[in-house]
Write a protein that holds these residues in place. Sequence first.
Motif, PDB file in Angstrom:
ATOM      1  N   ASP A  82      -3.106   2.524   9.098  1.00 49.38           N
ATOM      2  CA  ASP A  82      -3.341   1.765   7.871  1.00 49.38           C
ATOM      3  C   ASP A  82      -3.333   0.269   8.174  1.00 49.38           C
ATOM      4  N   PRO A  83      -4.464  -0.417   7.970  1.00 51.89           N
ATOM      5  CA  PRO A  83      -4.529  -1.830   8.339  1.00 51.89           C
ATOM      6  C   PRO A  83      -3.552  -2.702   7.542  1.00 51.89           C
ATOM      7  N   ARG A  84      -3.055  -2.163   6.420  1.00 53.17           N
ATOM      8  CA  ARG A  84      -2.136  -2.951   5.588  1.00 53.17           C
ATOM      9  C   ARG A  84      -0.670  -2.688   5.933  1.00 53.17           C
ATOM     10  N   ALA A  86       2.939  -2.782   7.243  1.00 53.50           N
ATOM     11  CA  ALA A  86       3.736  -3.902   7.740  1.00 53.50           C
ATOM     12  C   ALA A  86       4.231  -3.611   9.153  1.00 53.50           C
ATOM     13  N   ARG A  88       3.659  -1.346  12.700  1.00 57.03           N
ATOM     14  CA  ARG A  88       2.645  -0.607  13.432  1.00 57.03           C
ATOM     15  C   ARG A  88       3.196  -0.124  14.768  1.00 57.03           C
ATOM     16  N   ARG A 149      -1.188 -13.204   6.454  1.00 59.81           N
ATOM     17  CA  ARG A 149      -2.240 -12.997   5.451  1.00 59.81           C
ATOM     18  C   ARG A 149      -1.673 -13.402   4.109  1.00 59.81           C
ATOM     19  N   GLU A 151      -2.913 -14.230  -0.370  1.00 62.24           N
ATOM     20  CA  GLU A 151      -3.944 -14.244  -1.408  1.00 62.24           C
ATOM     21  C   GLU A 151      -4.008 -15.660  -1.979  1.00 62.24           C
ATOM     22  N   ARG A 156      -8.815 -13.565  -0.322  1.00 62.46           N
ATOM     23  CA  ARG A 156      -7.871 -13.324   0.769  1.00 62.46           C
ATOM     24  C   ARG A 156      -8.021 -14.366   1.879  1.00 62.46           C
ATOM     25  N   SER A 158      -6.340 -15.514   5.886  1.00 63.11           N
ATOM     26  CA  SER A 158      -5.507 -15.061   7.004  1.00 63.11           C
ATOM     27  C   SER A 158      -5.589 -16.075   8.139  1.00 63.11           C
TER      28      SER A 158
END
Length: 362
Positions: A82-84, A86, A88, A149, A151, A156, A158
């Motif tokens: 999942d690229p989102r 937190a 990895r 990243r 908002e 968005r 980054s």
Amino acid sequence: MSTFRVLLTPGDGIGPEVLAEATKVLARIERRFRHEFVYEEETIGGAALDRYGVALRPETVAKAKASQAVLFGAVGGPKWDDPRAARRPEDAILGMRKQLGLFANLRPVRIYPEMIAQSTLKPEVLEGVDMVVIRELTGGLYFGQPKKRWESARGRQSVDTLRYSEKEVARVMHVGFQLARQRRKKLTSVDKANVLRTGQMWREIAVEVGKQYPDVELEHILVDACAMYLIRRPASFDVIVTENMFGDILTDEAAMLAGSMGMMPSASLGRRTKNGLGIGLYEPIHGSAPDIAGQGKANPLAMILSTAMMLRLSLGLEAEAAAIESAVDGVIGEGYRTPDIAAAGDNVVNTTKMGDLVAERV
Ligand code: IPM
Ligand code: MG
């Protein structure tokens, strides 16, 4: 009998499979050379995310620091992609590198003559290829702050930061020059000095450090041109030293010279201690290859060759390292191949058989 402490971190995907073959080969080294390897094993990466909620526990780092070397399998897989997210799986390898201070990543590229036909490049281009890419590993674009990243009213945003200190560049340059001295005495410093401030400083420091090594020829190549020369005249390179992200990209490209990522070992080194070699982390560059995990198709040679690098660079066991490398040469010479490096007429074997074949020849 000498005893060596080694931390095993098998990780995800094919990591555990290839690491099992490496310890099989080490068991032969133990018997033949009368050493003892004392292992500890730690769960890392996606497997650790599932089990502990973090990819790398402080306990694991502490165990690494108490060892002479880490044999690292691989981390990552679709389950944790999942690229989102937190956290990895990759936090494990990045955290190890950073927390152990492993700033120099050595990635040797050599061609087995019997495998030249496997490459997508012409044989005459590959002849004589024998280089080591040294990738700066604890700075640059991977670690520079800010890195985030957010908002904003315009959507968005980054940022990642490419930042280097003089000290960080100089110490990895020294590793490069010292290695070049033991080889063909040529060092290629790769940067993007025509655009990046970090690249200008990188080049300046390369020249300054180079003054201490007048016997080593120093050349500078821009990273885009280097990508081109790697496939146009790869045999011209001896030692390459480059920024973290550039090194990540160029070494995947360089692995293709050898025909497969399954053949490429690596060593990550930090500061040498006064009376010792300093802890090192050894890993294949191929990653977790989730598409072939658990099927016996993985090529264990990159992991086995990483183990040879461990013996040489962290444990000071040159003859033992050479014994593994010549066993691999033997197996390749006899025509045994895992699927990733097989061509028509080869003797195709699975992961464990390949490990057995190497172990028998040690
Ligand atoms: C490598 C890998 C890693 C990197 C990933 C798994 C974080 O691609 O070792 O080259 O980008 O450094
Ligand atoms: Mg990479």
